[in-house]
Design a protein around this motif. Structure first.
Motif, PDB file in Angstrom:
ATOM      1  N   UNK A 103       0.830  -1.206   0.000  1.00 46.37           N
ATOM      2  CA  UNK A 103       0.000   0.000   0.000  1.00 46.37           C
ATOM      3  C   UNK A 103       0.868   1.261   0.000  1.00 46.37           C
ATOM      4  N   UNK A 104       1.956   1.251   0.739  1.00 44.49           N
ATOM      5  CA  UNK A 104       2.872   2.402   0.713  1.00 44.49           C
ATOM      6  C   UNK A 104       3.459   2.601  -0.680  1.00 44.49           C
ATOM      7  N   UNK A 105       3.817   1.507  -1.337  1.00 48.51           N
ATOM      8  CA  UNK A 105       4.364   1.615  -2.696  1.00 48.51           C
ATOM      9  C   UNK A 105       3.302   2.114  -3.667  1.00 48.51           C
ATOM     10  N   UNK A 106       2.047   1.683  -3.441  1.00 50.40           N
ATOM     11  CA  UNK A 106       0.954   2.200  -4.282  1.00 50.40           C
ATOM     12  C   UNK A 106       0.811   3.698  -4.109  1.00 50.40           C
ATOM     13  N   UNK A 107       0.911   4.164  -2.864  1.00 52.44           N
ATOM     14  CA  UNK A 107       0.786   5.597  -2.598  1.00 52.44           C
ATOM     15  C   UNK A 107       1.919   6.362  -3.272  1.00 52.44           C
ATOM     16  N   UNK A 108       3.146   5.920  -3.062  1.00 52.54           N
ATOM     17  CA  UNK A 108       4.308   6.615  -3.611  1.00 52.54           C
ATOM     18  C   UNK A 108       4.290   6.602  -5.137  1.00 52.54           C
ATOM     19  N   UNK A 109       3.788   5.523  -5.722  1.00 53.16           N
ATOM     20  CA  UNK A 109       3.789   5.414  -7.170  1.00 53.16           C
ATOM     21  C   UNK A 109       2.615   6.065  -7.863  1.00 53.16           C
ATOM     22  N   UNK A 110       1.717   6.665  -7.110  1.00 54.41           N
ATOM     23  CA  UNK A 110       0.544   7.308  -7.710  1.00 54.41           C
ATOM     24  C   UNK A 110       0.945   8.637  -8.332  1.00 54.41           C
ATOM     25  N   UNK A 111       0.610   8.841  -9.587  1.00 54.75           N
ATOM     26  CA  UNK A 111       0.952  10.079 -10.288  1.00 54.75           C
ATOM     27  C   UNK A 111       0.265  11.268  -9.631  1.00 54.75           C
ATOM     28  N   UNK A 112       1.023  12.342  -9.428  1.00 51.90           N
ATOM     29  CA  UNK A 112       0.468  13.571  -8.893  1.00 51.90           C
ATOM     30  C   UNK A 112       0.285  13.591  -7.399  1.00 51.90           C
ATOM     31  N   UNK A 113       0.800  12.585  -6.700  1.00 50.42           N
ATOM     32  CA  UNK A 113       0.656  12.593  -5.250  1.00 50.42           C
ATOM     33  C   UNK A 113       1.376  13.820  -4.684  1.00 50.42           C
ATOM     34  N   UNK A 114       0.832  14.398  -3.632  1.00 51.37           N
ATOM     35  CA  UNK A 114       1.378  15.643  -3.089  1.00 51.37           C
ATOM     36  C   UNK A 114       2.739  15.425  -2.442  1.00 51.37           C
ATOM     37  N   UNK A 115       3.482  16.519  -2.293  1.00 46.70           N
ATOM     38  CA  UNK A 115       4.771  16.471  -1.603  1.00 46.70           C
ATOM     39  C   UNK A 115       4.581  16.037  -0.159  1.00 46.70           C
ATOM     40  N   UNK A 116       3.488  16.483   0.466  1.00 46.22           N
ATOM     41  CA  UNK A 116       3.207  16.110   1.853  1.00 46.22           C
ATOM     42  C   UNK A 116       3.133  14.598   2.009  1.00 46.22           C
ATOM     43  N   UNK A 117       2.333  13.968   1.155  1.00 44.40           N
ATOM     44  CA  UNK A 117       2.130  12.525   1.234  1.00 44.40           C
ATOM     45  C   UNK A 117       3.372  11.778   0.778  1.00 44.40           C
ATOM     46  N   UNK A 118       4.003  12.262  -0.279  1.00 48.09           N
ATOM     47  CA  UNK A 118       5.188  11.576  -0.799  1.00 48.09           C
ATOM     48  C   UNK A 118       6.286  11.487   0.255  1.00 48.09           C
ATOM     49  N   UNK A 119       6.517  12.580   0.978  1.00 43.03           N
ATOM     50  CA  UNK A 119       7.565  12.543   1.993  1.00 43.03           C
ATOM     51  C   UNK A 119       7.241  11.514   3.062  1.00 43.03           C
ATOM     52  N   UNK A 120       6.011  11.512   3.566  1.00 41.90           N
ATOM     53  CA  UNK A 120       5.658  10.607   4.647  1.00 41.90           C
ATOM     54  C   UNK A 120       5.713   9.144   4.197  1.00 41.90           C
ATOM     55  N   UNK A 121       5.178   8.853   3.014  1.00 43.88           N
ATOM     56  CA  UNK A 121       5.165   7.474   2.535  1.00 43.88           C
ATOM     57  C   UNK A 121       6.570   6.996   2.182  1.00 43.88           C
ATOM     58  N   UNK A 122       7.385   7.868   1.612  1.00 45.18           N
ATOM     59  CA  UNK A 122       8.752   7.493   1.257  1.00 45.18           C
ATOM     60  C   UNK A 122       9.577   7.207   2.500  1.00 45.18           C
ATOM     61  N   UNK A 123       9.446   8.053   3.521  1.00 43.27           N
ATOM     62  CA  UNK A 123      10.174   7.815   4.763  1.00 43.27           C
ATOM     63  C   UNK A 123       9.688   6.544   5.442  1.00 43.27           C
ATOM     64  N   UNK A 124       8.389   6.267   5.356  1.00 46.47           N
ATOM     65  CA  UNK A 124       7.853   5.050   5.961  1.00 46.47           C
ATOM     66  C   UNK A 124       8.416   3.800   5.295  1.00 46.47           C
ATOM     67  N   UNK A 125       8.718   3.893   4.014  1.00 44.31           N
ATOM     68  CA  UNK A 125       9.266   2.749   3.288  1.00 44.31           C
ATOM     69  C   UNK A 125      10.745   2.524   3.559  1.00 44.31           C
TER      70      UNK A 125
END
Length: 863
Positions: A840-862
């Motif tokens: 699910x984290x990889x799905x979030x990070x790989x979603x086109x246009x995801x915000x910087x806010x979400x990208x940072x949190x999901x990337x750090x979580x991974x």
């Protein structure tokens, strides 16, 4: 501040990393700002006049920040210039060292679903500028070390916006004709732009006044919708109590002629300390017995105090940069904790502080999102409004208070205010003031600001005759980016309790741990003793100490430190619940606590806290790998045993403490708390009489504490009474968003087997609005805290959360980013769940246009 772009390996969105080491003072200062607003929901016109001054010897241009601004024109010293924004910056070449820069922009508050900048909420216009929302209002050097005095003119339609508020003190309301009016507000105290605020709309005020210690009379007003005005009385009382407390405890006096609070339905956080105009999430302003629990009343008082205390710790003395965020937030949380302890039960408040820290911050410190209370880099500052910054930051301030003593701490705080009033400063400035006032070297203590992670204290004791030698050693595990950690400076309180007498022997000791091992001795001991450790939770650490279940049960009954007594019961529960052993020892310890309450040696509030078992999530946090099913099974078995063995005594406690009315005294709140804990155990025991008692309490309740207590007791049953109460609760409080949030949360936290299906159905409920942060937290956030069902083996809980996160990200990236946190604990679970969460984290990070806010949190979580 300089930035560096980094491309995350799993996404095509660049993250612009801001680093503390790259800090540079602002090239230009803005001593004075004049803002002119032509307010309207669809389109608001903002004209800003900035008096700018070159800061130092350089020839760099003036660079202004902006976000989603439609720029009409820009002038320098009255002359139009051809200035074209480049993305989110506007660069202006200025020949001299001073200039007047004027701009006009158009913004769209009603279309602003991010709730940052100027936005619409229930037809009113509201601002939120911390951390970087002011750039969504006008062009400005949007950083906290640019301090300005503001003059603000607000013009609007009288009928739609009869009340016009901003920072500072107001001028005379002007009638502009054609159904319009205007007012000018002046704030003489220089402030960063993140403290700017305005509110316009149809509001009414609860008014009062406060006379400061120097004799100035301050007008107080709490603004709400007319229907909500009766529920603002408690907040007003809390404000006046806060003002008096800050004068007495810190010598800090309010400095304007007005202080305004506004309750807002749509708000990303709890509240905002804008100078003289605090804007609050309505749930932290509105409270009465019918709609607010005792916990809600306490939260209102604490948050009102917190935001008021920011007037000095955050406003008059502010942060140089966002890396210093804990300088204002951790310090102010400690101040509101002191205030709350003084207003009620200090022991229960301390237990509540620790429970919250362990539930959220300890897991944060142990996972991929770990960071120091002063981080050294970030991509999106909104993601660093964390439990580490706030709650651990408060514990670090508390340790200073412990090390320096109350008088030494107060001298340091006074010196800090004297030195830095009107400045933007750093955590180092705070520590330097403490050092100067106390004549103590805090060099090693500074590591609390620099290092992530929760220290562990290992305790070993050896007895030789009448002497007990205690060895205390510290270690700090690696965290992301910090593999090797120097030793910390840790204040650690301990004492010895006689195993025969049940009394403390000698004085409590305060030990300062600075080396790898510290040894202390207790002499003249004439009986066997037990150690009472980290008394008062003197440091935010994990204590590893050997103790038998019998010894823990003894301390739970005999320790004279309330926190240590509660902690002994928690340790006993954790030890029992980590196995499939018979919980008889835990049951007996609960019985001893009930007996102490019945004998009057423990107050009801403490008994209610002590007899509660640790949550499933907290039990899981203590394990190397979380066994979701086993934890639930063992905890439910222990709860059932405690409920059935003491069923008669629960009935006695319930009858003795129920019906305590609506008073908000510590005694009355304690009685209600214990009555509702007893009722929950009675329903767990399974008798029809208990279900009937819960249904009766629900129907007859005169407080929300009792009504919600009854609903919560019924929520896990399969009874008609449960369904009746749920339907009645929704019908009774329809239209009251703060109360309906409780209805959603009660169902999201249920342990029933159908909870996941119920939550999925509630996502389609007409009252569920993911654009409202409170409602999103009430349902989706609460469900993510339900360990049993969020971590369902099928992964359905993870998919539900990720789906909601991606949907909300298109509306409000800040709200969405916070939903990523529970997935960040994936390494603590079994391989199958790890794979599901990671997917699910990889799905979030790989979603086109995801915000910087979400990208940072999901990337750090991974990571």
């Amino acid at each position: 501040m300089a930035g560096m772009q980094m491309l995350d390996a799993r996404a095509a969105t660049p993250l612009d990393i801001v680093r503390l080491k790259d800090y540079r003072p602002p090239d230009w200062l803005v001593p004075n700002v004049a803002l002119d607003f032509d307010l309207d929901g669809p389109v608001t016109v903002v004209r800003a006049t900035l008096s700018v001054v070159r800061n130092g010897l350089h020839d760099r241009p003036l660079v202004l920040d902006g976000s989603r601004l439609e720029t009409s024109w820009v002038e320098i010293d009255g002359a139009r210039v051809n200035a074209t924004p480049q993305g989110d910056t506007l660069t202006l070449a200025i020949a001299g060292d001073r200039a007047t820069v004027t701009s006009e922009v158009r913004i769209q508050p009603a279309a602003n679903s991010r709730l940052m900048g100027l936005y619409a909420s229930e037809g009113r216009l509201v601002t939120q500028c911390e951390a970087e929302g002011f750039r969504a209002i006008t062009w400005f050097p949007d950083r906290p070390d640019v301090l300005s005095s503001y003059t603000v003119r607000l013009a609007a339609d009288k009928a739609r916006y009869p009340v016009l508020l901003s920072n500072g003190d107001p001028g005379v309301l002007e009638d502009l004709g054609d159904g319009r009016h205007a007012i000018t507000w002046t704030d003489p105290w220089p402030k960063p732009c993140y403290l700017f605020a305005l509110v316009a709309g149809d509001l009414v005020a609860r008014e009062d006044s406060f006379t400061t210690m120097s004799g100035r009379k301050v007008r107080l007003a709490i603004w709400t919708a007319e229907a909500d005005l009766p529920r603002s009385a408690h907040a007003m009382a809390a404000l006046k109590a806060s003002m008096a407390w800050d004068e007495q405890a810190y010598g800090r006096e309010y400095d304007l002629g007005e202080f305004n609070i506004v309750a807002v339905a749509d708000f990303n956080a709890g509240a905002m300390e804008n100078k003289g105009l605090n804007i609050f999430n309505s749930k932290y302003v509105l409270a009465d017995a019918e709609t607010a629990t005792d916990a809600d009343f306490d939260a209102v008082a604490a948050v009102v105090a917190h935001e008021y205390f920011h007037n000095w710790t955050g406003n008059r003395v502010t942060c140089r940069d966002w890396f210093q965020l804990s300088l204002k937030e951790g310090l102010t949380v400690f101040r509101d904790q002191q205030f709350s302890a003084d207003q009620g039960s200090a022991a229960v408040r301390r237990i509540d502080d620790v429970r919250g820290l362990r539930a959220v911050q300890f897991p944060e410190d142990a996972g991929p999102l770990a960071h120091p209370i002063r981080p050294d880099h970030y991509a999106e500052i909104a993601n660093f409004y964390t439990a580490t910054i706030y709650n651990k930051g408060a514990e670090v301030i508390r340790m200073l208070h412990t090390l320096l003593g109350a008088d030494g701490y107060r001298r340091g705080a006074d010196l800090y205010f004297d030195r830095h009033d009107g400045q933007a400063v750093t955590c180092e400035d705070w520590l330097a003031a403490m050092e100067s006032a106390s004549k103590r070297d805090l060099g090693q203590f500074r590591r609390w600001y620099e290092q992530a992670g929760t220290p562990r204290i290992e305790v070993h004791a050896a007895r030789a005759g009448r002497i007990l030698t205690v060895a205390l050693s510290q270690r700090l595990a690696a965290t992301p980016g910090q593999s090797v950690k120097p030793l910390m400076h840790i204040p650690f309180r301990l004492a010895v309790i006689g195993r025969t007498s049940g009394k403390r022997i000698g004085a409590e000791r305060l030990v300062e741990l600075t080396g790898p091992e510290t040894r202390i001795t207790f002499e003249g001991l004439d009986e066997p003793v037990l150690l009472s450790l980290n008394r008062g939770f003197s440091a935010p650490v994990v204590v590893d100490a050997q103790a038998s279940r019998a010894d823990l049960a003894f301390l739970a009954a005999a320790d004279d430190d309330p926190f240590a007594r509660w902690e002994a019961m928690q340790r006993l529960a954790l030890d029992v619940l980590a196995t499939d052993d018979d919980p008889a020892e835990l049951v007996a310890a609960v019985g001893a606590t009930l007996a102490a309450g019945e004998a009057g040696s423990l107050d009801a509030a403490f008994v209610a806290e002590a007899v509660l078992l640790p949550t499933e999530a907290f039990i899981g946090d203590q394990a190397k790998m979380v066994d979701v099913e086993a934890i639930h099974r063992r905890r439910e078995a222990a709860r059932t045993a405690i409920a059935t063995v003491f069923e008669d005594r629960w009935w006695a406690a319930y009858r003795r403490h129920s019906g305590s009315g609506t008073a908000l005294t510590p005694e009355a709140k304690g009685a209600r708390r214990l009555a509702n804990v007893a009722l929950a155990y009675l329903v767990t025991a399974g008798s029809a009489d208990a279900v009937a008692a819960a249904a009766t309490q629900y129907a007859d309740a005169v407080t929300m504490t009792d009504r919600l207590g009854a609903l919560t007791a019924l929520i896990n049953t399969s009874t008609p009474e449960r369904d009746t109460a749920l339907a009645d609760f929704h019908a009774r409080f329809a239209g009251n968003n703060d109360v309906i949030d409780k209805w959603f949360t009660a169902q999201a936290l249920a342990s029933r087997s159908d909870t996941l299906d119920r939550v999925e159905a509630l996502l389609g409920h007409p009252d569920f609005n993911p654009a409202n942060p409170n409602r999103l937290r009430a349902l989706v956030g609460a469900f993510a805290a339900n360990q049993r069902h969020f971590h369902a083996a099928s992964g359905a809980g993870y998919r539900l959360l990720a789906g909601q996160l991606l949907a909300v990200d298109k509306i409000n990236p800040q709200s969405a980013a916070r939903l990523a946190v529970p997935l960040g604990r994936w390494k603590r679970f079994d391989p199958a769940r790890q794979a599901l969460m990671r997917a699910e984290l990889e799905r979030i990070v790989g979603t086109a246009g995801v915000s910087k806010d979400v990208l940072e949190m999901a990337s750090r979580a991974l990571a």
